[in-house]
Scaffold this motif. Structure first.
Motif, PDB file in Angstrom:
ATOM      1  N   GLN A 128      14.359  38.909  42.395  1.00 23.80           N
ATOM      2  CA  GLN A 128      15.379  39.536  41.476  1.00 23.80           C
ATOM      3  C   GLN A 128      16.775  39.001  41.568  1.00 23.80           C
ATOM      4  O   GLN A 128      17.138  38.269  42.823  1.00 23.80           O
ATOM      5  N   PRO A 129      17.652  39.086  40.534  1.00 23.54           N
ATOM      6  CA  PRO A 129      19.087  38.508  40.785  1.00 23.54           C
ATOM      7  C   PRO A 129      19.690  39.659  41.848  1.00 23.54           C
ATOM      8  O   PRO A 129      19.309  40.373  42.387  1.00 23.54           O
ATOM      9  N   LEU A 130      20.587  39.006  42.568  1.00 19.87           N
ATOM     10  CA  LEU A 130      21.399  39.256  43.727  1.00 19.87           C
ATOM     11  C   LEU A 130      22.188  40.611  43.388  1.00 19.87           C
ATOM     12  O   LEU A 130      22.511  40.795  42.148  1.00 19.87           O
ATOM     13  N   ALA A 149      30.372  23.559  31.144  1.00 18.23           N
ATOM     14  CA  ALA A 149      28.973  24.024  31.139  1.00 18.23           C
ATOM     15  C   ALA A 149      28.270  23.976  32.589  1.00 18.23           C
ATOM     16  O   ALA A 149      27.492  24.800  32.987  1.00 18.23           O
ATOM     17  N   GLU A 150      28.322  22.852  33.183  1.00 10.97           N
ATOM     18  CA  GLU A 150      27.677  22.547  34.573  1.00 10.97           C
ATOM     19  C   GLU A 150      28.068  23.674  35.456  1.00 10.97           C
ATOM     20  O   GLU A 150      27.342  24.184  36.202  1.00 10.97           O
ATOM     21  N   TYR A 151      29.388  24.003  35.501  1.00  9.73           N
ATOM     22  CA  TYR A 151      29.701  25.028  36.395  1.00  9.73           C
ATOM     23  C   TYR A 151      29.203  26.477  36.235  1.00  9.73           C
ATOM     24  O   TYR A 151      28.773  27.093  36.997  1.00  9.73           O
ATOM     25  N   ALA A 152      29.234  26.946  34.674  1.00  3.11           N
ATOM     26  CA  ALA A 152      28.454  27.972  34.265  1.00  3.11           C
ATOM     27  C   ALA A 152      27.089  28.088  34.911  1.00  3.11           C
ATOM     28  O   ALA A 152      26.563  29.030  35.238  1.00  3.11           O
ATOM     29  N   GLU A 153      26.226  26.834  34.706  1.00 11.06           N
ATOM     30  CA  GLU A 153      24.820  27.050  34.882  1.00 11.06           C
ATOM     31  C   GLU A 153      24.738  27.363  36.517  1.00 11.06           C
ATOM     32  O   GLU A 153      23.732  27.858  37.045  1.00 11.06           O
ATOM     33  N   LEU A 154      25.610  26.520  37.196  1.00  8.99           N
ATOM     34  CA  LEU A 154      25.539  26.421  38.736  1.00  8.99           C
ATOM     35  C   LEU A 154      25.480  27.824  39.346  1.00  8.99           C
ATOM     36  O   LEU A 154      24.626  28.619  40.017  1.00  8.99           O
ATOM     37  N   TRP A 155      26.586  28.439  38.733  1.00 12.96           N
ATOM     38  CA  TRP A 155      27.213  30.066  39.357  1.00 12.96           C
ATOM     39  C   TRP A 155      26.457  30.914  38.679  1.00 12.96           C
ATOM     40  O   TRP A 155      26.045  32.143  39.437  1.00 12.96           O
ATOM     41  N   GLY A 165      20.936  34.239  40.483  1.00 14.60           N
ATOM     42  CA  GLY A 165      19.580  34.510  40.232  1.00 14.60           C
ATOM     43  C   GLY A 165      19.522  34.879  38.759  1.00 14.60           C
ATOM     44  O   GLY A 165      18.762  35.186  38.184  1.00 14.60           O
ATOM     45  N   HIS A 166      20.559  34.547  37.973  1.00 17.45           N
ATOM     46  CA  HIS A 166      20.480  34.409  36.525  1.00 17.45           C
ATOM     47  C   HIS A 166      20.405  33.037  35.824  1.00 17.45           C
ATOM     48  O   HIS A 166      21.034  32.124  36.002  1.00 17.45           O
ATOM     49  N   ARG A 167      19.060  32.954  35.094  1.00 13.83           N
ATOM     50  CA  ARG A 167      18.721  31.556  34.556  1.00 13.83           C
ATOM     51  C   ARG A 167      18.299  31.745  33.025  1.00 13.83           C
ATOM     52  O   ARG A 167      18.010  32.834  32.881  1.00 13.83           O
ATOM     53  N   SER A 168      18.258  30.629  32.426  1.00 17.89           N
ATOM     54  CA  SER A 168      17.769  30.727  31.247  1.00 17.89           C
ATOM     55  C   SER A 168      16.671  31.270  30.783  1.00 17.89           C
ATOM     56  O   SER A 168      15.688  31.319  31.544  1.00 17.89           O
ATOM     57  N   GLY A 169      16.574  32.361  29.969  1.00 23.32           N
ATOM     58  CA  GLY A 169      15.652  33.278  29.631  1.00 23.32           C
ATOM     59  C   GLY A 169      15.701  34.512  30.322  1.00 23.32           C
ATOM     60  O   GLY A 169      15.055  35.624  30.086  1.00 23.32           O
ATOM     61  N   THR A 170      16.552  34.605  31.417  1.00 20.52           N
ATOM     62  CA  THR A 170      16.633  36.005  31.882  1.00 20.52           C
ATOM     63  C   THR A 170      17.783  36.881  31.270  1.00 20.52           C
ATOM     64  O   THR A 170      18.634  36.323  30.562  1.00 20.52           O
ATOM     65  N   GLU A 171      17.699  38.181  31.435  1.00 26.85           N
ATOM     66  CA  GLU A 171      18.548  39.086  30.983  1.00 26.85           C
ATOM     67  C   GLU A 171      20.153  38.799  31.104  1.00 26.85           C
ATOM     68  O   GLU A 171      20.350  38.607  32.109  1.00 26.85           O
ATOM     69  N   GLY A 172      20.839  38.809  30.039  1.00 35.38           N
ATOM     70  CA  GLY A 172      22.352  38.537  30.298  1.00 35.38           C
ATOM     71  C   GLY A 172      22.839  37.141  30.568  1.00 35.38           C
ATOM     72  O   GLY A 172      23.924  36.904  30.462  1.00 35.38           O
ATOM     73  N   GLU A 209      24.929  35.457  27.751  1.00 36.21           N
ATOM     74  CA  GLU A 209      26.257  36.193  27.327  1.00 36.21           C
ATOM     75  C   GLU A 209      27.126  35.787  28.771  1.00 36.21           C
ATOM     76  O   GLU A 209      28.380  35.273  28.301  1.00 36.21           O
ATOM     77  N   MET A 210      26.538  35.457  29.927  1.00 35.73           N
ATOM     78  CA  MET A 210      27.435  35.261  30.886  1.00 35.73           C
ATOM     79  C   MET A 210      27.705  33.747  30.761  1.00 35.73           C
ATOM     80  O   MET A 210      28.967  33.471  30.800  1.00 35.73           O
ATOM     81  N   TYR A 211      26.919  32.779  30.457  1.00 36.71           N
ATOM     82  CA  TYR A 211      27.025  31.446  29.999  1.00 36.71           C
ATOM     83  C   TYR A 211      28.360  31.053  28.914  1.00 36.71           C
ATOM     84  O   TYR A 211      29.163  30.596  29.288  1.00 36.71           O
ATOM     85  N   ALA A 212      28.224  31.966  27.937  1.00 41.32           N
ATOM     86  CA  ALA A 212      29.219  31.900  27.073  1.00 41.32           C
ATOM     87  C   ALA A 212      30.591  32.540  27.389  1.00 41.32           C
ATOM     88  O   ALA A 212      31.563  31.916  27.190  1.00 41.32           O
ATOM     89  N   GLY A 213      30.433  33.566  28.435  1.00 46.31           N
ATOM     90  CA  GLY A 213      31.718  33.873  28.986  1.00 46.31           C
ATOM     91  C   GLY A 213      32.536  33.168  29.694  1.00 46.31           C
ATOM     92  O   GLY A 213      33.805  32.844  29.377  1.00 46.31           O
ATOM     93  N   TRP A 214      31.741  32.441  30.660  1.00 50.50           N
ATOM     94  CA  TRP A 214      32.467  31.012  31.050  1.00 50.50           C
ATOM     95  C   TRP A 214      32.971  30.184  30.439  1.00 50.50           C
ATOM     96  O   TRP A 214      34.273  29.679  30.503  1.00 50.50           O
ATOM     97  N   LEU A 215      32.207  29.526  29.136  1.00 53.32           N
ATOM     98  CA  LEU A 215      32.855  28.707  28.576  1.00 53.32           C
ATOM     99  C   LEU A 215      34.013  29.131  27.828  1.00 53.32           C
ATOM    100  O   LEU A 215      35.185  28.417  27.520  1.00 53.32           O
ATOM    101  N   ALA A 216      33.994  30.473  27.427  1.00 55.61           N
ATOM    102  CA  ALA A 216      35.264  30.920  26.420  1.00 55.61           C
ATOM    103  C   ALA A 216      36.315  30.785  27.438  1.00 55.61           C
ATOM    104  O   ALA A 216      37.495  30.534  27.070  1.00 55.61           O
ATOM    105  N   ASP A 217      36.137  31.435  28.765  1.00 54.09           N
ATOM    106  CA  ASP A 217      37.275  31.430  29.390  1.00 54.09           C
ATOM    107  C   ASP A 217      37.870  30.192  29.775  1.00 54.09           C
ATOM    108  O   ASP A 217      39.012  29.985  29.806  1.00 54.09           O
TER     109      ASP A 217
END
Length: 502
Positions: A131-133, A312-318, A323-330, A333-341
């Protein structure tokens, strides 16, 4: 998330029972074999699971329970730890029992260096729960914590501060060479686990609650180490903020503020070592960013950028770290949030590195050295850091006159590489390379190459350079002006050393 474990003097007997059962670094390696041991170190549990499924050996039972997060039968665990049956482990808050099966509430593993072995309790990892942390997760032994431990200077000190202690990994190391260890964290859960780990390993630390430097207001230390919550996280309601990595500020403000403030907590000669991220604006340079943080601190500063990532690399790492990876819930949205910020604030890339600060002893101008080194380095790096601090302080105090008056010699790990076209009499490129430390490599021109060829501690740098000037038909002043900056760099990084005093 489980409750907190109960610390107490009786945990010494649990430590002894774990050791006697073979739940040690060597014992686990012998039980699992090299392949499964290496996989477990990478948080890949399948090989170790396959090895231990049918084991009845005490160490195998403990690996399944505390390192893999697998349930084990109560009757298999009861006789494993002398004096610590299942009921006592339940009372200590370490395990739960359901229908005769025992499951751990925490990750518990041996950990050590060349001198000591400890046992470290932390929250269950993603690989153990699937599970995600949770946001109040207390991290165990990770890559960042081992990096900081490797780079820390290990000279004996009086007072040491572990700022943002987490589960107390850095405090374990500090206890080997500091008379007093103060450990702080804003997370009450982390502090409870730190107290448990101190008691489990028979250590006495001054453990305090509070944000960053607030718990040590007005106090000074000989050594401060910190793996601060440096992760750059968008400040949005939908973005999870983990206590162990998110400091609640925008961008790299946590690291910037710590660099600006930690000097007031360093005794003369005191050292602060921390990990950090820094945002680099589009078209900007990381050195300009970090250099600005150091203005007005009065501290020597050695900052080494170890890695660079795009947004993009930074968003994927963190995202993955939690525990959030491609295909998991949210995840999207998290990935896009990092890029937008990052886009909104004009961030082009994010650097990661190791920051070493030192309060000078006496009245002198502080020095700064901001370098990039992304390759392999010596392990541990602490001795090289200590030597580098001493060399740079010596250069700041003695200047060019001192360099010229000293008979330098090449360090034992220095080699020279010569490259030339096939059939050519002379090389076109000469590279001087360091075997240890940062593994620095310098391209040597004719003058520097000639100097290094006679650099055996018999001639001062001034004498050698004057002799070279006559050979190349140049003025001594011109040769000194050309060679001194290069020689200073070689001294700073340990390629040139002063002969030992007999």
């Amino acid at each position: 998330m489980a409750g907190v474990p109960r610390a107490g003097a009786e945990l010494i007997s649990l430590r002894d029972a774990l050791r006697d059962a073979g739940f040690t670094l060597d014992g686990i390696r012998d039980c699992l074999g090299e392949r499964a041991s290496r996989a477990l170190h990478r948080e890949q549990v399948v090989p170790a699971d396959l090895v231990t499924r049918t084991t009845t050996a005490p160490v195998g039972v403990l690996v399944r329970l505390f390192a893999l997060g697998r349930s084990v039968p109560a009757e298999a665990l009861d006789p494993v730890l002398a004096g610590w049956d299942v009921d006592r482990l339940v009372r200590a808050g370490l395990v739960a029992v359901e229908r005769g099966q025992v499951r751990t509430l925490f990750d518990l593993r041996p950990y050590g260096d060349d001198e000591r072995e400890w046992w470290v309790l932390s929250d269950l990892t993603e690989s153990m729960t699937g599970q995600p942390l949770s946001i109040d997760h207390v991290l165990g032994i990770g890559g960042a914590s081992t990096t900081l431990a490797s780079w820390t200077v290990r000279a004996p000190v009086g007072r040491a501060l572990d700022l943002g202690a987490g589960c107390g990994v850095q405090s374990l190391h500090l206890s080997q060479h500091a008379s007093t260890v103060v450990a702080t964290d804003v997370s009450e859960r982390a502090l409870a686990i730190t107290r448990f780990n101190a008691a489990l390993n028979g250590l006495d630390w001054d453990i305090r609650a509070g944000n960053m430097l607030e718990p040590v207001a007005g106090e000074t230390f000989d050594l401060v180490v910190s793996n601060p919550p440096f992760v750059i996280t968008p400040r949005t309601e939908t973005m999870p903020t983990y206590e162990y990595r998110d400091g609640g500020q925008v961008g790299h403000a946590v690291v910037e503020d710590l660099i600006r403030q930690v000097g007031s907590h360093l005794a003369p000669g005191g050292i602060a070592q921390l990990l950090g991220n820094w945002e680099v604006p589009v078209g900007g340079a990381w050195r300009d960013v970090v250099d600005g943080w150091l203005d007005g601190t009065g501290l020597d500063a050695w900052v080494i950028q170890r890695d660079v990532q795009d947004p993009a690399e930074y968003a994927e790492l963190w995202a993955g770290d939690g525990g959030h990876r491609s295909g998991t819930e949210g995840f999207e949205e998290m990935y896009a949030g990092w890029l937008a910020d990052f886009d909104r604030r004009g961030v082009g890339e994010i650097g990661f590195g190791v920051i070493t600060l030192q309060r000078p002893v006496g009245a002198r101008e502080p020095w700064r050295n901001l370098v990039e080194s992304t390759g392999s380095v010596a392990a541990p790096m602490g001795p090289s850091v200590a030597a580098g601090l001493a060399a740079r302080a010596w250069l700041a105090e003695h200047g060019d006159a001192g360099v010229l008056a000293t008979a330098w010699q090449c360090a034992a790990d220095v080699t020279e590489e010569r490259h030339g076209a096939p059939g050519a009499d002379d090389p076109t490129v000469i590279v001087v390379r360091q075997g240890g430390g940062l593994g620095r490599a310098f391209r040597a021109d004719t003058v520097l190459s000639a100097y290094l060829s006679v650099c055996d501690g018999s001639l001062t740098a001034g004498q050698a350079l004057d002799a070279i000037a006559s050979l190349v038909d140049a003025s001594p002043e011109a040769v000194r002006t050309q060679a001194l900056p290069q020689i200073r760099d070689l001294i700073a990084d340990g390629l040139l050393v002063a002969p030992p005093v007999e």
